[in-house]
Design a protein around this motif. Structure first.
Motif, PDB file in Angstrom:
ATOM      1  N   SER A  16    -147.961  15.756  10.576  1.00 16.14           N
ATOM      2  CA  SER A  16    -147.633  15.790   9.145  1.00 16.14           C
ATOM      3  C   SER A  16    -146.506  16.769   8.845  1.00 16.14           C
ATOM      4  CB  SER A  16    -148.872  16.168   8.331  1.00 16.14           C
ATOM      5  OG  SER A  16    -149.260  17.492   8.636  1.00 16.14           O
ATOM      6  N   GLY A  18    -143.664  20.136  10.689  1.00 15.70           N
ATOM      7  CA  GLY A  18    -143.243  21.038  11.754  1.00 15.70           C
ATOM      8  C   GLY A  18    -142.970  20.379  13.091  1.00 15.70           C
ATOM      9  N   VAL A  19    -143.511  20.986  14.128  1.00 20.71           N
ATOM     10  CA  VAL A  19    -143.221  20.575  15.502  1.00 20.71           C
ATOM     11  C   VAL A  19    -143.728  19.154  15.777  1.00 20.71           C
ATOM     12  CG1 VAL A  19    -143.758  21.101  17.921  1.00 20.71           C
ATOM     13  CG2 VAL A  19    -143.245  22.961  16.320  1.00 20.71           C
ATOM     14  N   GLY A  20    -144.899  18.808  15.263  1.00 22.36           N
ATOM     15  CA  GLY A  20    -145.459  17.480  15.503  1.00 22.36           C
ATOM     16  C   GLY A  20    -144.579  16.388  14.918  1.00 22.36           C
ATOM     17  N   VAL A  59    -158.347  16.355  14.659  1.00 19.47           N
ATOM     18  CA  VAL A  59    -158.688  16.615  16.065  1.00 19.47           C
ATOM     19  C   VAL A  59    -160.061  17.263  16.231  1.00 19.47           C
ATOM     20  CG1 VAL A  59    -156.252  16.772  16.766  1.00 19.47           C
ATOM     21  CG2 VAL A  59    -157.512  18.886  16.225  1.00 19.47           C
ATOM     22  N   GLY A  87    -152.465  22.459  15.387  1.00 16.36           N
ATOM     23  CA  GLY A  87    -152.993  23.808  15.522  1.00 16.36           C
ATOM     24  C   GLY A  87    -152.569  24.675  14.367  1.00 16.36           C
ATOM     25  N   TYR A 150    -156.248  33.874  16.959  1.00 15.44           N
ATOM     26  CA  TYR A 150    -155.224  32.904  17.389  1.00 15.44           C
ATOM     27  C   TYR A 150    -154.873  33.113  18.865  1.00 15.44           C
ATOM     28  CZ  TYR A 150    -150.765  30.317  17.427  1.00 15.44           C
ATOM     29  OH  TYR A 150    -149.744  29.444  17.719  1.00 15.44           O
ATOM     30  N   LYS A 154    -155.184  30.472  22.099  1.00 17.28           N
ATOM     31  CA  LYS A 154    -154.059  30.018  22.942  1.00 17.28           C
ATOM     32  C   LYS A 154    -154.220  30.510  24.388  1.00 17.28           C
ATOM     33  CE  LYS A 154    -151.675  27.604  19.878  1.00 17.28           C
ATOM     34  NZ  LYS A 154    -151.516  26.144  19.958  1.00 17.28           N
ATOM     35  N   PRO A 180    -143.814  28.032  22.895  1.00 18.95           N
ATOM     36  CA  PRO A 180    -142.699  28.498  22.055  1.00 18.95           C
ATOM     37  C   PRO A 180    -142.933  29.918  21.549  1.00 18.95           C
ATOM     38  CG  PRO A 180    -143.710  26.472  21.182  1.00 18.95           C
ATOM     39  CD  PRO A 180    -144.655  27.059  22.173  1.00 18.95           C
ATOM     40  N   GLY A 181    -141.829  30.589  21.220  1.00 19.89           N
ATOM     41  CA  GLY A 181    -141.885  31.792  20.390  1.00 19.89           C
ATOM     42  C   GLY A 181    -141.910  31.347  18.933  1.00 19.89           C
ATOM     43  N   PRO A 182    -141.516  32.230  18.003  1.00 19.13           N
ATOM     44  CA  PRO A 182    -141.622  31.893  16.572  1.00 19.13           C
ATOM     45  C   PRO A 182    -140.756  30.696  16.151  1.00 19.13           C
ATOM     46  CG  PRO A 182    -140.425  33.968  16.907  1.00 19.13           C
ATOM     47  CD  PRO A 182    -140.995  33.589  18.226  1.00 19.13           C
ATOM     48  N   PHE A 187    -146.415  26.733   9.512  1.00 16.52           N
ATOM     49  CA  PHE A 187    -147.324  27.637  10.224  1.00 16.52           C
ATOM     50  C   PHE A 187    -147.472  28.972   9.485  1.00 16.52           C
ATOM     51  CE2 PHE A 187    -148.118  30.813  13.578  1.00 16.52           C
ATOM     52  CZ  PHE A 187    -149.156  30.231  14.280  1.00 16.52           C
ATOM     53  N   LEU A 219    -141.383  35.353  11.123  1.00 18.85           N
ATOM     54  CA  LEU A 219    -141.251  33.892  11.168  1.00 18.85           C
ATOM     55  C   LEU A 219    -140.137  33.359  10.268  1.00 18.85           C
ATOM     56  CD1 LEU A 219    -145.090  33.197  11.211  1.00 18.85           C
ATOM     57  CD2 LEU A 219    -143.514  32.574  13.049  1.00 18.85           C
TER      58      LEU A 219
HETATM   59  P1  NAP Z   1    -147.309  23.338  11.021  1.00 15.96           P
HETATM   60  O1  NAP Z   1    -146.012  22.904  10.424  1.00 15.96           O
HETATM   61  O2  NAP Z   1    -148.286  24.072  10.168  1.00 15.96           O
HETATM   62  O3  NAP Z   1    -147.989  22.075  11.702  1.00 15.96           O
HETATM   63  C1  NAP Z   1    -149.312  22.126  12.174  1.00 15.96           C
HETATM   64  C2  NAP Z   1    -149.837  20.717  12.247  1.00 15.96           C
HETATM   65  O4  NAP Z   1    -151.188  20.763  12.773  1.00 15.96           O
HETATM   66  C3  NAP Z   1    -149.907  20.058  10.870  1.00 15.96           C
HETATM   67  O5  NAP Z   1    -149.518  18.722  11.014  1.00 15.96           O
HETATM   68  C4  NAP Z   1    -151.395  20.158  10.533  1.00 15.96           C
HETATM   69  O6  NAP Z   1    -151.853  19.091   9.710  1.00 15.96           O
HETATM   70  C5  NAP Z   1    -151.973  19.954  11.919  1.00 15.96           C
HETATM   71  N1  NAP Z   1    -153.397  20.271  11.982  1.00 15.96           N
HETATM   72  C6  NAP Z   1    -154.035  21.417  11.689  1.00 15.96           C
HETATM   73  N2  NAP Z   1    -155.370  21.258  11.848  1.00 15.96           N
HETATM   74  C7  NAP Z   1    -155.551  19.961  12.247  1.00 15.96           C
HETATM   75  C8  NAP Z   1    -156.683  19.177  12.571  1.00 15.96           C
HETATM   76  N3  NAP Z   1    -157.932  19.670  12.520  1.00 15.96           N
HETATM   77  N4  NAP Z   1    -156.500  17.886  12.944  1.00 15.96           N
HETATM   78  C9  NAP Z   1    -155.254  17.356  13.009  1.00 15.96           C
HETATM   79  N5  NAP Z   1    -154.150  18.032  12.685  1.00 15.96           N
HETATM   80  C10 NAP Z   1    -154.305  19.326  12.314  1.00 15.96           C
HETATM   81  O7  NAP Z   1    -147.045  24.337  12.261  1.00 15.96           O
HETATM   82  P2  NAP Z   1    -146.206  24.132  13.621  1.00 15.96           P
HETATM   83  O8  NAP Z   1    -145.435  25.375  13.818  1.00 15.96           O
HETATM   84  O9  NAP Z   1    -145.516  22.831  13.639  1.00 15.96           O
HETATM   85  O10 NAP Z   1    -147.415  24.149  14.688  1.00 15.96           O
HETATM   86  C11 NAP Z   1    -147.543  23.164  15.700  1.00 15.96           C
HETATM   87  C12 NAP Z   1    -148.081  23.823  16.954  1.00 15.96           C
HETATM   88  O11 NAP Z   1    -147.144  24.798  17.421  1.00 15.96           O
HETATM   89  C13 NAP Z   1    -149.402  24.566  16.765  1.00 15.96           C
HETATM   90  O12 NAP Z   1    -150.267  24.290  17.856  1.00 15.96           O
HETATM   91  C14 NAP Z   1    -148.988  26.031  16.797  1.00 15.96           C
HETATM   92  O13 NAP Z   1    -150.030  26.878  17.254  1.00 15.96           O
HETATM   93  C15 NAP Z   1    -147.822  25.977  17.764  1.00 15.96           C
HETATM   94  N6  NAP Z   1    -146.888  27.098  17.679  1.00 15.96           N
HETATM   95  C16 NAP Z   1    -146.306  27.421  16.488  1.00 15.96           C
HETATM   96  C17 NAP Z   1    -145.433  28.501  16.431  1.00 15.96           C
HETATM   97  C18 NAP Z   1    -144.756  28.914  15.152  1.00 15.96           C
HETATM   98  O14 NAP Z   1    -144.230  30.046  15.087  1.00 15.96           O
HETATM   99  N7  NAP Z   1    -144.678  28.061  14.148  1.00 15.96           N
HETATM  100  C19 NAP Z   1    -145.134  29.216  17.592  1.00 15.96           C
HETATM  101  C20 NAP Z   1    -145.734  28.848  18.793  1.00 15.96           C
HETATM  102  C21 NAP Z   1    -146.610  27.794  18.825  1.00 15.96           C
HETATM  103  P3  NAP Z   1    -152.265  19.240   8.149  1.00 15.96           P
HETATM  104  O15 NAP Z   1    -151.012  18.867   7.383  1.00 15.96           O
HETATM  105  O16 NAP Z   1    -153.357  18.230   7.979  1.00 15.96           O
HETATM  106  O17 NAP Z   1    -152.704  20.654   7.933  1.00 15.96           O
END
Ligand code: NAP
Length: 284
Positions: A16, A18-20, A59, A87, A150, A154, A180-182, A187, A219
């Protein structure tokens, strides 16, 4: 890079934002049959328009996990690449994290990806191919104050990958973690909301204010080492499709060099420096 026809379809969680979201676009642009999933699939209209197939997937929900995987397997026999991306970061001082919040953190970041991996493996084994890409974090290599929940989640993702990878290698399946880093995504907003509000009488009141401000600075787009979701998605695509992938891809300066600094520095020095970095952050 392996071709989509060599690998089969990709299923990505948490699309929905960010990274996904960026990863779904990257796999689709590379020609993969791409299943973009989210808790609320109404948020995936743009990805549908880009040619992705859309599935609803929380998930943490076993029925939804099974239904999503069965939907792909009905069409294609097996999933080629599972990207465990969904996540979030539960932040706050360890003393104030309720066990319910801790369980929720693990249900999403650890058990969600673990269970999906278990569910895709039987068909991957039957076809003799498949890859699981876990979107982990530098937070799975280095832990720091204010992020205990958190980091623990991880670190668990990292530990499970090192066990699973050699277990499934004989079946032609690989497990690759991306750290990844920030990244500037939603998130940050989710993280800031997760910090428990226990009122002004909390012994951690000031610490939490400063932690929130520190994480906001850490961030920010343009801050040192902060990447876009697209940069990380390109590495996830590489991790998913490289002929001989590394076991881990650390993305960005902080992820590449942070763990090295952590191994070399004594614990008490790290404690001092990280505590000071929060103390010296002015609360908003
Ligand atoms: P994000 O934009 O907040 O995206 C997180 C995604 O996870 C959203 O689509 C959210 O969906 C989804 N999600 C959360 N709980 C869920 C559940 N129970 N079932 C299905 N989907 C769920 O953040 P992002 O930065 O892209 O994070 C993606 C991944 O990167 C995460 O695993 C995070 O730990 C990792 N990461 C992030 C960073 C950073 O600095 N941003 C750094 C290193 C690693 P909803 O819209 O439904 O909430």
């Amino acid at each position: 890079m392996l071709k989509p026809s060599d690998m089969g379809p990709a299923l990505i969680t948490g699309c929905s934002s960010g990274v996904g979201y960026a990863t779904a676009l990257a796999f689709r642009a590379a020609g993969f049959e791409t299943f973009a999933t989210a808790r609320n699939s109404a948020q995936l209209g743009d990805l549908r328009a880009a040619g992705c197939q859309i599935l609803t997937l929380d998930v943490t929900d076993e029925a939804a996990r099974r239904a999503a995987i069965e939907a792909v397997e009905r069409q294609f026999g097996s999933i080629g690449i599972l990207v465990n991306n969904a996540g979030y970061g539960q932040y706050g001082p360890v003393e104030e994290i309720s066990l319910d919040d801790m369980r929720r953190q693990f249900e999403t970041n650890v058990f969600g990806s673990l269970r999906l991996s278990q569910l895709v493996l039987p068909a991957m084994r039957r076809t003799g191919r498949g890859r699981i890409v876990n979107v982990s974090s530098v937070a799975g290599r280095v832990s720091a104050l204010g992020g205990g929940a958190y980091h623990a989640s991880k670190f668990a993702v990292e530990a499970l990958a090192d066990a699973l990878r050699p277990e499934v290698e004989p079946f032609g399946i690989d497990v690759v973690n991306v750290l990844p880093g920030p990244i500037s995504t939603r998130f940050e907003a989710v993280l800031l909301k997760s910090i428990p509000d226990t009122g002004v009488q909390s012994p951690y009141f000031l610490f939490k204010e400063r932690l929130a401000h520190r994480m906001h600075e850490f961030l920010q787009p343009g801050a040192f080492g902060v990447m876009t979701a697209e940069t990380v998605a390109a590495i996830i695509l590489k991790a998913g499709t490289a002929k001989r992938p590394r076991t881990r891809y650390s993305v960005g300066f902080i992820a590449r060099f942070g763990p090295l600094g952590r191994v070399l520095a004594p614990d008490r020095i790290v404690d001092f420096v990280t505590r000071r970095s929060i103390q010296n952050t002015r609360s908003k």
